[in-house]
Design an enzyme around this catalytic site. Structure first.
Site, PDB file in Angstrom:
ATOM      1  N   ARG A 188      86.036  38.915  50.628  1.00 43.19           N
ATOM      2  CA  ARG A 188      86.315  37.602  50.043  1.00 43.19           C
ATOM      3  C   ARG A 188      86.224  36.520  51.114  1.00 43.19           C
ATOM      4  O   ARG A 188      85.689  35.438  50.862  1.00 43.19           O
ATOM      5  CB  ARG A 188      87.702  37.586  49.383  1.00 43.19           C
TER       6      ARG A 188
ATOM      7  N   CYS B 155      95.898  32.863  51.200  1.00 43.70           N
ATOM      8  CA  CYS B 155      95.213  34.006  50.599  1.00 43.70           C
ATOM      9  C   CYS B 155      94.523  33.496  49.349  1.00 43.70           C
ATOM     10  O   CYS B 155      94.002  32.384  49.343  1.00 43.70           O
ATOM     11  CB  CYS B 155      96.194  35.137  50.302  1.00 43.70           C
TER      12      CYS B 155
END
Length: 277
Positions: free
Chosen positions: A175, A233
């Protein structure tokens, strides 16, 4: 570290599980597919109560904004948490969800909270399906510690400056690099951010690495306690795992980017890809 927390071992919990001031909270949650409450009903640590992540999520930037003082206080009281309670939160995901409750308790001024190291897997047996009735607690949320969080504009300025507080990305590497994005509209990472996947805080047994190992890990990323750091995050949940690891490492002056990538990726802001900041 304080006398209690930020981690407890399964062995410690077995010894103290009947302590009258101990409250064990099952904080399981899943991004897709499963429901935490269903997992809890299928089997949980004896005496544990369930708290849903969404019940302690408020209104604001990103998918999981921080809750209001009143909302969090009400939920903790329903879970049986009192001012004198020692709270142990656990999940089945290496502490990556439970660390969020650990952070929230501290953010609202509680000083006796811990994450169960290695989680439900480390506990093993016995499990129970009976749902305990929690006696309402008298938990009193204090004013949230706003100095422990940063918003989009603050992180944007930091990213543009290219110096100062280190920006830390706690998501998995694919990611960060922009190879895969399961939920947010843009792929990649905040320009200037270093990659520190939360899972690398753990050893082969899914327990947190030693404080010395964690310190070396973050110092190698430039987080040495001098300039400070801000962690993000996907939505501000898994980032708390890195915050916990940094506390274990003895590195202070770390903050949470509340909206995290779910906020940044919806803004008119640049995105970086690849394995470099």
């Amino acid at each position: 570290m304080s006398a209690f927390g930020p981690l407890v071992t399964p062995e410690w919990l077995r010894e103290h599980i009947r302590d009258p001031d101990l409250r064990v909270i099952d904080f399981r949650w899943y991004l897709t597919g499963r429901q935490g409450r269903d997992a809890y009903l299928g089997g949980h640590i004896p005496g544990a109560v369930f708290v849903d992540l969404d019940a302690v999520t408020g209104k604001g930037p990103g998918r999981h904004p921080l809750p209001s003082k009143q909302r969090f206080q009400d939920e903790m009281r329903r879970a049986g948490v009192s001012a004198s309670s020692r709270v142990v939160a656990y999940d089945d995901a290496g502490g990556s969800i439970a660390a969020r409750l650990w952070f929230l308790l501290g953010w609202f001024g509680h000083r006796a909270q811990a994450v169960l190291d290695s989680g439900l897997q480390g506990w093993g047996q016995p499990l129970e399906t009976k749902v305990p009735v929690a006696t309402p607690g008298d938990f009193k949320a204090k004013a949230p510690q706003k100095a422990r969080i940063m918003d989009f504009s603050q992180v944007e300025r930091l990213s543009k400056a290219g110096a100062g507080r280190v920006i830390v990305d706690a998501r998995v590497g694919e990611r960060y690099r922009g190879e895969h994005e399961p939920i947010d509209p843009k792929k990649g990472h905040v320009p200037g951010a270093v990659s520190a996947p939360w899972i690398d805080n753990l050893d082969a047994d899914a327990r947190f690495k030693s404080p010395d190992e964690l310190r070396r890990r973050y110092e190698a990323l430039g987080v040495d306690g001098n300039a400070g750091a801000v962690v993000y995050c996907g939505s501000g949940v898994n980032a708390c795992h890195d915050l916990l690891a940094l506390e274990l490492a003895g590195i202070s002056d770390v903050k949470l980017y509340e909206g995290s990538w779910s906020d940044w990726s919806h803004q008119d802001a640049p995105v970086a890809t690849g394995d470099k900041p």
